[in-house]
Design a protein around this motif. Sequence first.
Motif, PDB file in Angstrom:
ATOM      1  N   ALA A 170       0.801  -1.100   0.058  1.00  0.00           N
ATOM      2  CA  ALA A 170      -0.055   0.017  -0.179  1.00  0.00           C
ATOM      3  C   ALA A 170       0.905   1.391   0.101  1.00  0.00           C
ATOM      4  N   GLY A 171       0.351   2.403  -0.589  1.00  0.00           N
ATOM      5  CA  GLY A 171       1.204   3.557  -0.657  1.00  0.00           C
ATOM      6  C   GLY A 171       0.535   4.511   0.391  1.00  0.00           C
ATOM      7  N   CYS A 172      -0.044   3.957   1.473  1.00  0.00           N
ATOM      8  CA  CYS A 172      -0.455   4.941   2.403  1.00  0.00           C
ATOM      9  C   CYS A 172      -0.432   4.083   3.792  1.00  0.00           C
ATOM     10  N   LYS A 173      -0.669   4.818   4.962  1.00  0.00           N
ATOM     11  CA  LYS A 173      -0.961   4.138   6.219  1.00  0.00           C
ATOM     12  C   LYS A 173      -2.134   3.512   6.380  1.00  0.00           C
ATOM     13  N   LEU A 174      -2.399   2.188   6.672  1.00  0.00           N
ATOM     14  CA  LEU A 174      -3.462   1.614   6.885  1.00  0.00           C
ATOM     15  C   LEU A 174      -3.602   1.142   8.332  1.00  0.00           C
ATOM     16  N   ARG A 175      -5.056   1.094   8.667  1.00  0.00           N
ATOM     17  CA  ARG A 175      -5.431   0.750  10.040  1.00  0.00           C
ATOM     18  C   ARG A 175      -6.088  -0.565  10.079  1.00  0.00           C
ATOM     19  N   PHE A 176      -5.432  -1.369  10.731  1.00  0.00           N
ATOM     20  CA  PHE A 176      -5.602  -2.827  10.319  1.00  0.00           C
ATOM     21  C   PHE A 176      -6.297  -3.357  11.908  1.00  0.00           C
ATOM     22  N   THR A 177      -7.221  -4.218  11.641  1.00  0.00           N
ATOM     23  CA  THR A 177      -7.575  -5.284  12.830  1.00  0.00           C
ATOM     24  C   THR A 177      -7.385  -6.852  12.137  1.00  0.00           C
ATOM     25  N   VAL A 178      -6.784  -7.574  12.959  1.00  0.00           N
ATOM     26  CA  VAL A 178      -6.415  -8.865  12.357  1.00  0.00           C
ATOM     27  C   VAL A 178      -7.547  -9.723  13.257  1.00  0.00           C
ATOM     28  N   LEU A 179      -8.688 -10.198  12.596  1.00  0.00           N
ATOM     29  CA  LEU A 179      -9.709 -10.916  13.273  1.00  0.00           C
ATOM     30  C   LEU A 179     -10.240 -11.958  12.283  1.00  0.00           C
ATOM     31  N   PRO A 180      -9.548 -13.232  12.576  1.00  0.00           N
ATOM     32  CA  PRO A 180     -10.152 -14.427  11.760  1.00  0.00           C
ATOM     33  C   PRO A 180     -11.927 -14.765  12.163  1.00  0.00           C
ATOM     34  N   ILE A 181     -12.254 -15.676  11.245  1.00  0.00           N
ATOM     35  CA  ILE A 181     -13.771 -16.062  11.401  1.00  0.00           C
ATOM     36  C   ILE A 181     -13.510 -16.946  12.783  1.00  0.00           C
ATOM     37  N   PHE A 182     -14.548 -16.929  13.497  1.00  0.00           N
ATOM     38  CA  PHE A 182     -14.402 -17.634  14.808  1.00  0.00           C
ATOM     39  C   PHE A 182     -14.532 -19.195  14.499  1.00  0.00           C
ATOM     40  N   VAL A 183     -13.719 -19.811  15.298  1.00  0.00           N
ATOM     41  CA  VAL A 183     -13.790 -21.237  15.365  1.00  0.00           C
ATOM     42  C   VAL A 183     -14.187 -21.747  16.692  1.00  0.00           C
ATOM     43  N   LEU A 372     -16.973 -12.007  20.194  1.00  0.00           N
ATOM     44  CA  LEU A 372     -17.685 -10.860  19.469  1.00  0.00           C
ATOM     45  C   LEU A 372     -17.449  -9.780  20.036  1.00  0.00           C
ATOM     46  N   LYS A 373     -16.990  -9.523  21.363  1.00  0.00           N
ATOM     47  CA  LYS A 373     -16.557  -8.072  21.845  1.00  0.00           C
ATOM     48  C   LYS A 373     -15.399  -7.677  20.946  1.00  0.00           C
ATOM     49  N   LYS A 374     -14.462  -8.349  20.327  1.00  0.00           N
ATOM     50  CA  LYS A 374     -13.593  -7.963  19.555  1.00  0.00           C
ATOM     51  C   LYS A 374     -14.278  -7.506  18.178  1.00  0.00           C
ATOM     52  N   TYR A 375     -15.114  -8.082  17.813  1.00  0.00           N
ATOM     53  CA  TYR A 375     -15.725  -7.757  16.557  1.00  0.00           C
ATOM     54  C   TYR A 375     -16.469  -6.334  16.878  1.00  0.00           C
ATOM     55  N   LEU A 376     -17.272  -6.172  17.717  1.00  0.00           N
ATOM     56  CA  LEU A 376     -17.682  -4.854  18.207  1.00  0.00           C
ATOM     57  C   LEU A 376     -16.701  -3.846  18.173  1.00  0.00           C
ATOM     58  N   ASN A 377     -15.618  -3.998  18.765  1.00  0.00           N
ATOM     59  CA  ASN A 377     -14.539  -3.102  19.064  1.00  0.00           C
ATOM     60  C   ASN A 377     -14.040  -2.494  17.582  1.00  0.00           C
ATOM     61  N   CYS A 378     -14.055  -3.806  16.532  1.00  0.00           N
ATOM     62  CA  CYS A 378     -13.401  -3.479  15.427  1.00  0.00           C
ATOM     63  C   CYS A 378     -14.463  -2.488  14.568  1.00  0.00           C
ATOM     64  N   TRP A 379     -15.755  -2.624  14.865  1.00  0.00           N
ATOM     65  CA  TRP A 379     -16.693  -1.627  14.363  1.00  0.00           C
ATOM     66  C   TRP A 379     -16.477  -0.279  14.975  1.00  0.00           C
ATOM     67  N   ALA A 380     -16.365  -0.184  16.200  1.00  0.00           N
ATOM     68  CA  ALA A 380     -16.382   0.883  16.888  1.00  0.00           C
ATOM     69  C   ALA A 380     -15.200   1.820  16.464  1.00  0.00           C
ATOM     70  N   ALA A 381     -13.945   1.099  16.579  1.00  0.00           N
ATOM     71  CA  ALA A 381     -12.756   1.701  15.992  1.00  0.00           C
ATOM     72  C   ALA A 381     -12.692   2.522  14.589  1.00  0.00           C
ATOM     73  N   CYS A 382     -13.439   1.489  13.904  1.00  0.00           N
ATOM     74  CA  CYS A 382     -13.667   2.300  12.545  1.00  0.00           C
ATOM     75  C   CYS A 382     -14.454   3.161  12.384  1.00  0.00           C
ATOM     76  N   LYS A 383     -15.543   3.446  13.123  1.00  0.00           N
ATOM     77  CA  LYS A 383     -16.367   4.299  12.935  1.00  0.00           C
ATOM     78  C   LYS A 383     -15.907   5.743  13.214  1.00  0.00           C
ATOM     79  N   LYS A 384     -14.988   5.883  14.070  1.00  0.00           N
ATOM     80  CA  LYS A 384     -14.032   7.132  14.148  1.00  0.00           C
ATOM     81  C   LYS A 384     -13.105   7.547  13.375  1.00  0.00           C
ATOM     82  N   GLN A 385     -12.937   6.707  12.538  1.00  0.00           N
ATOM     83  CA  GLN A 385     -11.758   7.160  11.500  1.00  0.00           C
ATOM     84  C   GLN A 385     -12.222   8.272  10.491  1.00  0.00           C
ATOM     85  N   LYS A 386     -11.299   9.192  10.085  1.00  0.00           N
ATOM     86  CA  LYS A 386     -11.513  10.070   8.993  1.00  0.00           C
ATOM     87  C   LYS A 386     -10.641   9.563   7.749  1.00  0.00           C
ATOM     88  N   THR A 387     -11.248   9.410   6.731  1.00  0.00           N
ATOM     89  CA  THR A 387     -10.454   9.227   5.644  1.00  0.00           C
ATOM     90  C   THR A 387     -10.594   9.841   4.345  1.00  0.00           C
TER      91      THR A 387
END
Length: 389
Positions: A170-183, A372-387
Amino acid sequence: MKVLSIGSDRNIFSGGSEARERIIKYGKFAEELHVIIFNSRFANHGSPFTIQKISRNTWVYPTNSKNRWFYIFDAYKIAKNIIHNSKFMIHNSLITCQDPFESGFAGWLIKRKFKIPLQLQAHTDFLSPYFRKESWLNKIRVLIAKFLVCRAGCIRVVSERIKNSLSRSAGCKLRFTVLPIFVDAEAIKNTPIKADLHEKYPHFDFIILMASRLTKEKNIGLAINAMAEVVKKHSKAGLIIVGDGPGRNSYSLLVTRYSLQNNVIFEDAVPFEILISYYKTADLFLLTSNYEGYGRSVVEAMAAGCAVVMTDVGLAGEILINKKDGLVVPIENGEKLKDAIISLIENKDLRENLVKNARDIFNFWPSEGDYLKKYLNCWAACKKQKTSF
């Protein structure tokens, strides 16, 4: 938070399916969850899908498109109506797309129109050269993804492998969350055996299991080629391939060409409860993909106590460490694959040690609630980002 999701998993329309149940659980963490699914109007046995309310606050919308070229346009129209009718607000809404390709592009168009934060999800290793080589459509998808990733508020990936490859390219700074499908490893461990492969196929003294869609990227042919060599030394070894897909006929012809009809058996896809029994009663689980985002079936096999040999894709090097939790071989290397299989046939102590080490991983495995808490946090953190738009 109100969430608009765009994807292509048509299993969500099927009552009781794993995909549907997963979406219902995600919906519990949102004020409203609206899921748009790409589909052809003729895909449901000639009848269009209908809008479904699948829980108190979760709805599923089919695009019912004329063909795949209308998916993006149709999803955009549906999303506009949802956003207006449900009164999505910029500060308390999120668009999440299940891939950075067609659904991601639709999400980006909606983001530009309504200024709602955008999350892209990457479930496959689309920067693998094998992904690009597979089709001209995949080449276009890679270009779309490279365009979109810098325009998303955040990116959810299912493995460190995808994160690392995206970070490098990528030619930019990316904001990642690493979260696999739950097993649900605990549920797998506690599921009783209802079908024993050795009882079903008593003429085999060593059973190798594969479970996947029979598609090009899974490279089932590599496993069949390796078996042609394995049986020269171990004539009672058997390969059971469980799954459906467009490659079934060509793989069956390959089995015939090598005269492996007595050693390679195809089974249709089975219910997950039965597949767990297969994991538990096989001697070895095999994955030969050219690329994977994660490799969920490998985790399932490990949780069930089955030794694993896999190509260097997905979670290899992250969850499964070579020669510690399983054996990892190079992609498309039939010779190394054959050697790995034979080594586990001939060395029971090695096999048992790999299984023991793999089981230790699940002492620290997250519960479904934690996930599921990590999944919610993933949504919440993304909602705050400006792009950028």
